[in-house]
Design an enzyme around this catalytic site. Structure first.
Site, PDB file in Angstrom:
ATOM      1  N   THR A  93       2.069   0.257  -3.448  1.00 34.23           N
ATOM      2  CA  THR A  93       1.432  -0.938  -4.018  1.00 34.23           C
ATOM      3  C   THR A  93       0.526  -0.463  -5.137  1.00 34.23           C
ATOM      4  O   THR A  93      -0.454   0.256  -4.884  1.00 34.23           O
ATOM      5  CB  THR A  93       0.589  -1.664  -2.954  1.00 34.23           C
ATOM      6  OG1 THR A  93       1.428  -2.019  -1.863  1.00 34.23           O
ATOM      7  CG2 THR A  93      -0.042  -2.917  -3.539  1.00 34.23           C
ATOM      8  N   LYS A 168       3.463  -8.711  -4.647  1.00 34.66           N
ATOM      9  CA  LYS A 168       2.709  -8.009  -3.605  1.00 34.66           C
ATOM     10  C   LYS A 168       1.213  -8.338  -3.663  1.00 34.66           C
ATOM     11  O   LYS A 168       0.575  -8.565  -2.629  1.00 34.66           O
ATOM     12  CB  LYS A 168       2.929  -6.498  -3.771  1.00 34.66           C
ATOM     13  CG  LYS A 168       2.156  -5.623  -2.827  1.00 34.66           C
ATOM     14  CD  LYS A 168       2.609  -5.761  -1.400  1.00 34.66           C
ATOM     15  CE  LYS A 168       1.728  -4.972  -0.457  1.00 34.66           C
ATOM     16  NZ  LYS A 168       2.039  -5.212   0.942  1.00 34.66           N
ATOM     17  N   LYS A 243      -8.348  -1.944  -2.515  1.00 31.02           N
ATOM     18  CA  LYS A 243      -7.603  -1.610  -3.741  1.00 31.02           C
ATOM     19  C   LYS A 243      -6.735  -2.800  -4.171  1.00 31.02           C
ATOM     20  O   LYS A 243      -6.760  -3.225  -5.320  1.00 31.02           O
ATOM     21  CB  LYS A 243      -6.711  -0.388  -3.482  1.00 31.02           C
ATOM     22  CG  LYS A 243      -5.786  -0.038  -4.645  1.00 31.02           C
ATOM     23  CD  LYS A 243      -4.673   0.936  -4.262  1.00 31.02           C
ATOM     24  CE  LYS A 243      -3.569   0.256  -3.487  1.00 31.02           C
ATOM     25  NZ  LYS A 243      -2.354   1.062  -3.326  1.00 31.02           N
TER      26      LYS A 243
HETATM   27  P1  NAD Z   1      -1.232   7.071   3.155  1.00 35.10           P
HETATM   28  O1  NAD Z   1      -2.486   7.489   2.474  1.00 35.10           O
HETATM   29  O2  NAD Z   1      -1.117   7.156   4.637  1.00 35.10           O
HETATM   30  O3  NAD Z   1       0.015   7.888   2.531  1.00 35.10           O
HETATM   31  C1  NAD Z   1       0.098   8.330   1.204  1.00 35.10           C
HETATM   32  C2  NAD Z   1       0.730   9.709   1.222  1.00 35.10           C
HETATM   33  O4  NAD Z   1       0.907  10.166  -0.124  1.00 35.10           O
HETATM   34  C3  NAD Z   1      -0.134  10.762   1.933  1.00 35.10           C
HETATM   35  O5  NAD Z   1       0.623  11.414   2.927  1.00 35.10           O
HETATM   36  C4  NAD Z   1      -0.540  11.710   0.802  1.00 35.10           C
HETATM   37  O6  NAD Z   1      -0.691  13.052   1.228  1.00 35.10           O
HETATM   38  C5  NAD Z   1       0.635  11.554  -0.141  1.00 35.10           C
HETATM   39  N1  NAD Z   1       0.336  11.955  -1.518  1.00 35.10           N
HETATM   40  C6  NAD Z   1      -0.766  11.687  -2.262  1.00 35.10           C
HETATM   41  N2  NAD Z   1      -0.634  12.226  -3.498  1.00 35.10           N
HETATM   42  C7  NAD Z   1       0.577  12.830  -3.530  1.00 35.10           C
HETATM   43  C8  NAD Z   1       1.290  13.544  -4.534  1.00 35.10           C
HETATM   44  N3  NAD Z   1       0.776  13.744  -5.752  1.00 35.10           N
HETATM   45  N4  NAD Z   1       2.515  14.034  -4.232  1.00 35.10           N
HETATM   46  C9  NAD Z   1       3.054  13.841  -2.990  1.00 35.10           C
HETATM   47  N5  NAD Z   1       2.415  13.169  -1.996  1.00 35.10           N
HETATM   48  C10 NAD Z   1       1.197  12.673  -2.272  1.00 35.10           C
HETATM   49  O7  NAD Z   1      -0.972   5.574   2.653  1.00 35.10           O
HETATM   50  P2  NAD Z   1       0.038   4.499   3.293  1.00 35.10           P
HETATM   51  O8  NAD Z   1      -0.711   3.627   4.230  1.00 35.10           O
HETATM   52  O9  NAD Z   1       1.292   5.172   3.708  1.00 35.10           O
HETATM   53  O10 NAD Z   1       0.313   3.608   1.993  1.00 35.10           O
HETATM   54  C11 NAD Z   1       1.155   4.057   0.946  1.00 35.10           C
HETATM   55  C12 NAD Z   1       1.333   2.912  -0.033  1.00 35.10           C
HETATM   56  O11 NAD Z   1       1.901   1.793   0.651  1.00 35.10           O
HETATM   57  C13 NAD Z   1       0.022   2.423  -0.657  1.00 35.10           C
HETATM   58  O12 NAD Z   1       0.259   2.111  -1.994  1.00 35.10           O
HETATM   59  C14 NAD Z   1      -0.305   1.193   0.168  1.00 35.10           C
HETATM   60  O13 NAD Z   1      -1.091   0.265  -0.545  1.00 35.10           O
HETATM   61  C15 NAD Z   1       1.069   0.655   0.488  1.00 35.10           C
HETATM   62  N6  NAD Z   1       1.183  -0.135   1.727  1.00 35.10           N
HETATM   63  C16 NAD Z   1       0.597   0.277   2.886  1.00 35.10           C
HETATM   64  C17 NAD Z   1       0.753  -0.501   4.035  1.00 35.10           C
HETATM   65  C18 NAD Z   1       0.145  -0.095   5.352  1.00 35.10           C
HETATM   66  O14 NAD Z   1       0.154  -0.915   6.292  1.00 35.10           O
HETATM   67  N7  NAD Z   1      -0.368   1.118   5.481  1.00 35.10           N
HETATM   68  C19 NAD Z   1       1.513  -1.678   3.998  1.00 35.10           C
HETATM   69  C20 NAD Z   1       2.126  -2.041   2.812  1.00 35.10           C
HETATM   70  C21 NAD Z   1       1.962  -1.259   1.666  1.00 35.10           C
END
Ligand code: NAD
Length: 296
Positions: A93, A168, A243
């Site tokens: 997102t 979204k 965010k």
């Molecule tokens: P998270 O922080 O658990 O996961 C993000 C991952 O990206 C981490 O494992 C981190 O180490 C990795 N990362 C960061 N920088 C990186 C890089 N340069 N190269 C490779 N890996 C890298 O976050 P999440 O909850 O999994 O959310 C991910 C996305 O999905 C976000 O944009 C969030 O807004 C969206 N989202 C989350 C949810 C939810 O319920 N958690 C639901 C819908 C959408």
């Protein structure tokens, strides 16, 4: 079966990638955190040393990253390294401007690309029932549908590049408002002597029903299991919700649309984060409201 690169295997990315492995696809993973790399390896994925190596042989490249700055930085690495004909699918997102920048980078390199953010949370990611809202070329959507179908229960083609992110941020603004409403209702019920069970049984079957109550209740011990039953461990972190609310407020300002409840939701999530909410699930808002003073 396809060769898939998956970059960003956090709370959402890991269960999404696991479903691709279970469906028989070959997944090469990359995440910057070593423990996360281990988890991916344990689930049958190959783990690459860096993002460029992860994408080298991939037909589809999926990114699931925290924000737009990170996505565009990762695209700087993966776009030149991707093989001709690969489809890039960003499921993070992020702001519409970064999404369009990522599309432009892909297009310049002759690659198809989609912004395909999701709804459904970690439970939906694990169950393979996410809703994907997708922007980009129709041709890219048609090619990627077979992969997105593995991770999702519903795919909605929203329009050109950036349209998925537009959908979204509108959805998540509404989610934040409904979660705050659910937290207020359960906190008030407590204060006036109504049990959480009774409040849940009534609201979940009455006109107040909504995802924030029925599926993701902010009170422990009632309704389906939710982060409230796990000491508000995310789930969907309050930081990520703040965010998303920032993104919808940016869009509201740029377009001149009044969104007073969205603006207030951003204020409340900012206060929550400054007062114990950091590292908590967004439904932990109920604890902030319990301690907030009336009129505050
Ligand atoms: P998270 O922080 O658990 O996961 C993000 C991952 O990206 C981490 O494992 C981190 O180490 C990795 N990362 C960061 N920088 C990186 C890089 N340069 N190269 C490779 N890996 C890298 O976050 P999440 O909850 O999994 O959310 C991910 C996305 O999905 C976000 O944009 C969030 O807004 C969206 N989202 C989350 C949810 C939810 O319920 N958690 C639901 C819908 C959408």
């Amino acid at each position: 079966m396809s060769d898939i690169a998956f970059i960003g295997l956090g709370n959402m990315g890991l269960p999404m990638a696991i479903n691709l492995v279970k469906a028989g696809h070959s997944v090469v993973a990359f995440d910057t955190v070593p423990e996360t790399q281990e988890k991916a390896r344990a689930e049958g994925m190959a783990v690459a040393d860096d993002a460029a190596k992860a994408v080298a042989a991939a037909d589809f490249v999926i990114t699931m990253l925290p924000n737009g700055a990170i996505v565009t930085r990762v695209y700087e690495t993966i776009v030149p390294a991707a093989k001709p004909g690969a489809v890039l699918i960003d499921c993070s997102t992020i702001d519409v401007t970064s999404a369009r920048t990522a599309h432009a980078m892909a297009e310049k390199a002759g690659l198809l690309s989609l912004d395909a953010p999701v709804s459904g949370g970690t439970a939906g990611a694990a169950a393979g029932t996410l809703t994907f809202m997708v922007g980009g070329q129709r041709e890219a959507f048609d090619k990627a549908s077979v992969i997105l179908d593995v991770m999702g229960g519903k795919l909605v083609y929203c329009g050109d590049g950036g349209a998925g992110q537009s959908a979204k941020i509108c959805n998540n603004m509404l989610l934040a408002i409904s979660m705050i409403g659910a937290c207020e209702a359960f906190a008030l019920a407590e204060k006036i002597g109504l049990s959480a069970e009774a409040a849940f049984d009534v609201i979940s079957t009455s006109s107040g029903f909504c995802w924030s109550v029925n599926t993701y209740c902010p009170v422990p011990g009632v309704g389906p299991k939710s982060p409230a039953d796990n000491d508000y461990k995310p789930g969907f972190a309050a930081e990520l919700m703040a965010k998303d609310l920032g993104l919808s407020q940016q869009a509201a300002e740029a377009s001149g649309q009044a969104t007073p409840m969205g603006a207030r939701a951003l204020e409340l999530y900012s206060h929550f984060l400054e007062n114990g909410g950091a590292g908590k699930d967004f439904s932990g808002m109920i604890n902030y409201l319990r301690s907030a003073t009336r009129g505050g």
